[in-house]
Design a protein around this motif. Structure first.
Motif, PDB file in Angstrom:
ATOM      1  N   TYR A 136       6.793  15.078  -4.371  1.00  0.00           N
ATOM      2  CA  TYR A 136       5.813  14.324  -5.161  1.00  0.00           C
ATOM      3  C   TYR A 136       4.412  14.865  -4.863  1.00  0.00           C
ATOM      4  N   THR A 137       3.788  15.494  -5.851  1.00  0.00           N
ATOM      5  CA  THR A 137       2.422  15.956  -5.683  1.00  0.00           C
ATOM      6  C   THR A 137       1.470  14.760  -5.770  1.00  0.00           C
ATOM      7  N   GLN A 138       0.303  14.906  -5.166  1.00  0.00           N
ATOM      8  CA  GLN A 138      -0.651  13.801  -5.151  1.00  0.00           C
ATOM      9  C   GLN A 138      -1.332  13.613  -6.500  1.00  0.00           C
ATOM     10  N   ASP A 139      -1.458  14.687  -7.243  1.00  0.00           N
ATOM     11  CA  ASP A 139      -2.055  14.623  -8.580  1.00  0.00           C
ATOM     12  C   ASP A 139      -1.238  15.514  -9.506  1.00  0.00           C
ATOM     13  N   PRO A 140      -0.842  15.012 -10.678  1.00  0.00           N
ATOM     14  CA  PRO A 140      -0.079  15.858 -11.593  1.00  0.00           C
ATOM     15  C   PRO A 140      -0.917  17.023 -12.105  1.00  0.00           C
ATOM     16  N   GLY A 141      -0.315  18.205 -12.096  1.00  0.00           N
ATOM     17  CA  GLY A 141      -1.021  19.369 -12.600  1.00  0.00           C
ATOM     18  C   GLY A 141      -1.884  20.084 -11.580  1.00  0.00           C
ATOM     19  N   TYR A 142      -1.982  19.560 -10.351  1.00  0.00           N
ATOM     20  CA  TYR A 142      -2.814  20.179  -9.321  1.00  0.00           C
ATOM     21  C   TYR A 142      -2.005  20.369  -8.049  1.00  0.00           C
ATOM     22  N   SER A 143      -2.386  21.393  -7.290  1.00  0.00           N
ATOM     23  CA  SER A 143      -1.706  21.661  -6.024  1.00  0.00           C
ATOM     24  C   SER A 143      -2.275  20.789  -4.915  1.00  0.00           C
ATOM     25  N   ASP A 144      -1.399  20.281  -4.067  1.00  0.00           N
ATOM     26  CA  ASP A 144      -1.847  19.550  -2.879  1.00  0.00           C
ATOM     27  C   ASP A 144      -2.605  20.470  -1.920  1.00  0.00           C
TER      28      ASP A 144
ATOM     29  N   GLN B  62       4.413  27.629  -8.090  1.00  0.00           N
ATOM     30  CA  GLN B  62       4.825  26.265  -7.739  1.00  0.00           C
ATOM     31  C   GLN B  62       5.022  26.297  -6.225  1.00  0.00           C
ATOM     32  N   PRO B  63       3.933  26.100  -5.469  1.00  0.00           N
ATOM     33  CA  PRO B  63       3.862  26.612  -4.099  1.00  0.00           C
ATOM     34  C   PRO B  63       4.220  25.653  -2.970  1.00  0.00           C
ATOM     35  N   HIS B  64       4.500  24.388  -3.255  1.00  0.00           N
ATOM     36  CA  HIS B  64       4.611  23.431  -2.159  1.00  0.00           C
ATOM     37  C   HIS B  64       5.902  23.637  -1.366  1.00  0.00           C
ATOM     38  N   TRP B  65       5.734  23.821  -0.071  1.00  0.00           N
ATOM     39  CA  TRP B  65       6.888  24.012   0.811  1.00  0.00           C
ATOM     40  C   TRP B  65       7.729  22.740   0.843  1.00  0.00           C
ATOM     41  N   VAL B  66       9.047  22.902   0.695  1.00  0.00           N
ATOM     42  CA  VAL B  66       9.980  21.782   0.734  1.00  0.00           C
ATOM     43  C   VAL B  66      10.983  22.035   1.856  1.00  0.00           C
ATOM     44  N   GLY B  67      11.013  21.130   2.827  1.00  0.00           N
ATOM     45  CA  GLY B  67      11.930  21.266   3.960  1.00  0.00           C
ATOM     46  C   GLY B  67      13.132  20.361   3.894  1.00  0.00           C
ATOM     47  N   ASP B  68      13.144  19.422   2.932  1.00  0.00           N
ATOM     48  CA  ASP B  68      14.286  18.495   2.788  1.00  0.00           C
ATOM     49  C   ASP B  68      15.361  19.169   1.934  1.00  0.00           C
TER      50      ASP B  68
ATOM     51  N   LEU C  71      -3.471  18.658   5.862  1.00  0.00           N
ATOM     52  CA  LEU C  71      -3.246  18.051   4.556  1.00  0.00           C
ATOM     53  C   LEU C  71      -3.493  16.543   4.602  1.00  0.00           C
ATOM     54  N   LYS C  72      -4.311  16.056   3.683  1.00  0.00           N
ATOM     55  CA  LYS C  72      -4.635  14.638   3.636  1.00  0.00           C
ATOM     56  C   LYS C  72      -3.675  13.910   2.704  1.00  0.00           C
ATOM     57  N   TRP C  73      -3.555  12.635   2.924  1.00  0.00           N
ATOM     58  CA  TRP C  73      -2.717  11.803   2.082  1.00  0.00           C
ATOM     59  C   TRP C  73      -3.542  11.155   0.996  1.00  0.00           C
TER      60      TRP C  73
ATOM     61  N   LEU D  81       0.860  -1.168   0.000  1.00  0.00           N
ATOM     62  CA  LEU D  81       0.000   0.000   0.000  1.00  0.00           C
ATOM     63  C   LEU D  81       0.903   1.225   0.000  1.00  0.00           C
ATOM     64  N   LEU D  82       0.799   2.045  -1.037  1.00  0.00           N
ATOM     65  CA  LEU D  82       1.669   3.207  -1.184  1.00  0.00           C
ATOM     66  C   LEU D  82       0.892   4.475  -0.856  1.00  0.00           C
ATOM     67  N   ARG D  83       1.550   5.370  -0.137  1.00  0.00           N
ATOM     68  CA  ARG D  83       0.935   6.632   0.268  1.00  0.00           C
ATOM     69  C   ARG D  83       1.805   7.807  -0.179  1.00  0.00           C
ATOM     70  N   ILE D  84       1.172   8.836  -0.766  1.00  0.00           N
ATOM     71  CA  ILE D  84       1.861  10.091  -1.068  1.00  0.00           C
ATOM     72  C   ILE D  84       1.389  11.110  -0.042  1.00  0.00           C
ATOM     73  N   TYR D  85       2.341  11.639   0.718  1.00  0.00           N
ATOM     74  CA  TYR D  85       1.994  12.547   1.815  1.00  0.00           C
ATOM     75  C   TYR D  85       3.117  13.544   2.005  1.00  0.00           C
ATOM     76  N   TYR D  86       2.791  14.837   1.922  1.00  0.00           N
ATOM     77  CA  TYR D  86       3.779  15.905   2.076  1.00  0.00           C
ATOM     78  C   TYR D  86       4.946  15.748   1.110  1.00  0.00           C
ATOM     79  N   GLY D  87       4.674  15.260  -0.079  1.00  0.00           N
ATOM     80  CA  GLY D  87       5.725  15.119  -1.077  1.00  0.00           C
ATOM     81  C   GLY D  87       6.578  13.891  -0.918  1.00  0.00           C
TER      82      GLY D  87
END
Length: 596
Positions: free
Chosen positions: A446-454, A310-316, A492-494, A171-177
């Motif tokens: 990694y966004t949850q859906d291509p072309g859309y903001s999480d 391109q708004p997603h915060w990246v902390g890594d 934010l949901k996964w 089971l794969l989960r995309i969460y916070y990138g």
């Protein structure tokens, strides 16, 4: 013979992965003759096949058709997607020319790009036998993070290339990138999937190279992204900082050199270019998933908003620099990366060379010897906080191995704080030290859906609707400068993807612009209408055969392993024989590489 990854004759109007076949040009012919000699040596003795990358869904690891742009302000060389230039519409007219792009380093909008040549995508080699041979002959099963060529499930005649992200039976989960997995039948929590170091480094994206500062801000020191609170650090040259014998030297406190993400918005750029006072002054903003590769536009407008959002915060993050400590002086140096208000540190004793890693004030390791010490020699050092793992490199060696891992709550990610506006610090204590060549990079998100903001379902007050693009961009930057507005990221949901046995999940490294497992349908099971050929394509499978995101193992072709010909690099006198053909040219040796 090279074979493109797309299937032109079955291309649908909504398939950006499969552009129409282009007419061979003189440049193509010359390049194919040149690379034929390379291929003869590379593929002799084993089964391999050559492919051409058609789109930018795997950037920055692999490039599709693109332009290479040198920023006129900071000198950074970057690639921008130009796949649309090669496409034709239903009327047979050529695609629109890419005429401007935003530098990923300084965010200057580079214009008048239509005269630059567009280069065909990377030519790569693919091992077709690897997944089919028994282990005693060198074969192995497909592994997570492999770059794989496969038949697109909806149109098996079309070949795609993506990174293998999900394995059979999980089971794969995309969460916070991030990518997390678990067994579907297990009560164990999800675990983050950490990239092997070669893949982690290959997928990094540039945030700031301090040796490439924009000319328009050269006389505006308040815009320098690296700065010190006191005179303990002195800038002695371009991107070179030295600890001062005055200032804080001799104290027990740490003297800090800090990074702030000062990104000018279009109005500020315009003022700097015209010598006017800059409205608002510098404001530190959160680091986001900005891709210069995706910033191309057909207009010359500096305020084209499409490439900025391109708004997603990246902390890594990963910081690297060259360190030189005067022989026999001792002291300590500290590298610090902040994520979600939590400090991740590496402290090195320059007398012994021993390093220790810590998180939130708690040691994660015992002291480990390194090559970094006060020996009067230059040392290349990098420190990363990626995928819940701290990694140190000194002169290419990793004294802590792949790194020291730590566990976080898989269902509650940290939100950014005011401390994240100063995400990187380099500090010294009793040291005679010089630091140069500072570079900051970020991990892929990694966004949850291509072309859309999480963030689309959250109450983050993004500027919306029509209106002045410059104002909208400025408002976006004001928002990114206020981490309190991002407290809602805790909501934010996964998104979960169960993967059946014998199936895989594939995603592109250019996550916001990749047509991959996240966005497929079941055209193979229900059929679809091919608008280009004006026919209906009948289904070849049943709906229960696979979920939309799954790739059956039978559709895998092989593992991509080498870029043997990125493209030819034009040389002086750079004679133009066509829109995209220049002579003479040389092999682009710098980008010939193993694919990680």
């Amino acid at each position: 013979m090279s074979r493109t990854l797309e299937k032109p004759k079955t291309r649908t109007a909504a398939s950006p992965e499969a552009p129409g076949r282009k007419k061979e040009t003189g440049r193509d012919l010359v390049e194919q003759i040149v690379v034929a000699f390379i291929l003869a040596f590379l593929i002799r003795g084993f089964e391999a096949e050559a492919f051409v990358i058609p789109t930018g869904s795997m950037a920055p690891t692999l490039y599709g058709q693109h332009k290479e742009v040198t920023c006129r302000q900071c000198g950074e060389l970057f690639a921008v997607n130009a796949a649309e230039e090669a496409e034709t519409n239903r009327a047979g007219r050529p695609g629109q020319m890419v005429n401007s792009a935003t530098c990923p380093n300084c965010r200057f909008r580079v214009t008048n790009l239509s005269e630059l040549p567009s280069f065909k995508g990377d030519r790569i080699l693919v091992m077709k036998f690897l997944y089919n041979l028994p282990p005693w002959l060198g074969g192995r099963a497909p592994a997570r993070w492999d770059v794989v060529v496969f038949h697109y499930p909806e149109e098996p005649e079309t070949n795609y290339i993506k990174r293998l992200i999900g394995l059979p039976g999980e089971l794969l989960r995309i969460y916070y990138g991030n990518i997390l997995t678990k067994s579907p039948s297990s009560n164990e929590p999800f675990r983050i999937q950490r990239k092997p170091l070669p893949q982690q480094q290959a997928m990094q994206q540039l945030v700031w190279d301090d040796s490439h500062r924009p000319k328009a801000f050269a006389d505006r020191p308040e815009w320098n992204r690296w700065g010190a609170k006191s005179d303990a650090w002195k800038e002695t040259g371009a991107s070179t900082f030295k600890t001062s014998t005055n200032g804080d030297r001799g104290k027990d406190s740490w003297s800090e050199l800090q990074y702030r993400n000062y990104v000018p918005d279009p109005a500020q750029w315009e003022a700097a270019l015209t010598g006017k006072p800059i409205p608002g002054g510098p404001r530190a903003t959160l680091i986001t998933d900005f891709y210069g590769y995706n910033s191309g536009a057909t207009s010359d407008a500096r305020s084209d908003a499409s490439g900025w959002f391109q708004p997603h915060w990246v902390g890594d993050l990963t910081v690297s620099a060259r360190f030189l400590a005067k022989a026999g002086t001792g002291g300590k140096v500290r590298l610090e990366l902040v994520e979600g208000g939590v400090a991740h540190r590496c402290v090195v004793d320059l007398e012994t060379g021993e390093a220790i890693l810590s998180r939130d004030g708690k040691a994660l390791s015992n002291p480990v010897p390194t090559l970094l010490r006060a020996d009067g020699k230059s040392h290349d050092v990098a420190f990363a906080n990626v995928d819940d793992r701290l990694t140190l490199w000194v002169d290419g060696k990793t004294p802590f191995g792949d790194g020291i891992t730590f566990e976080t709550d898989p269902e509650k990610h940290l939100s950014p704080t005011a401390a994240d506006l100063v995400p990187v610090t380099i500090a010294f204590q009793h040291a005679d030290l010089e630091v140069s060549g500072l570079v900051l990079k970020r991990d892929i998100y990694y966004t949850q859906d291509p072309g859309y903001s999480d963030y689309s379902g959250l109450s983050v007050p993004w500027p919306a609707g029509s209106g002045d693009p410059e104002k909208k961009i400025a408002e976006t930057f004001d928002l990114l400068a206020d981490p309190t507005k991002f407290a809602v990221l805790g909501e934010l949901k996964w998104k979960d993807y169960p993967i059946e046995p014998g199936r895989y999940m594939m995603m592109g490294d250019n996550s916001p612009r990749s047509k991959d497992s996240r966005g497929w349908s079941q055209g193979d099971a229900h059929g679809y209408y091919d608008t280009l050929r004006d026919i209906r394509v009948e289904p070849w499978s049943k709906p229960e055969d696979r979920s939309t995101w799954e790739v059956p193992e039978s559709l895998l072709i092989g593992k991509a392993f080498f870029v043997y010909w990125p493209h030819g690099v034009p040389m002086w006198p750079n004679i133009k024989l066509g829109r995209d053909f220049r002579i003479p040219f040389r092999p682009y040796v710098e980008r010939m590489k193993w694919i990680r």
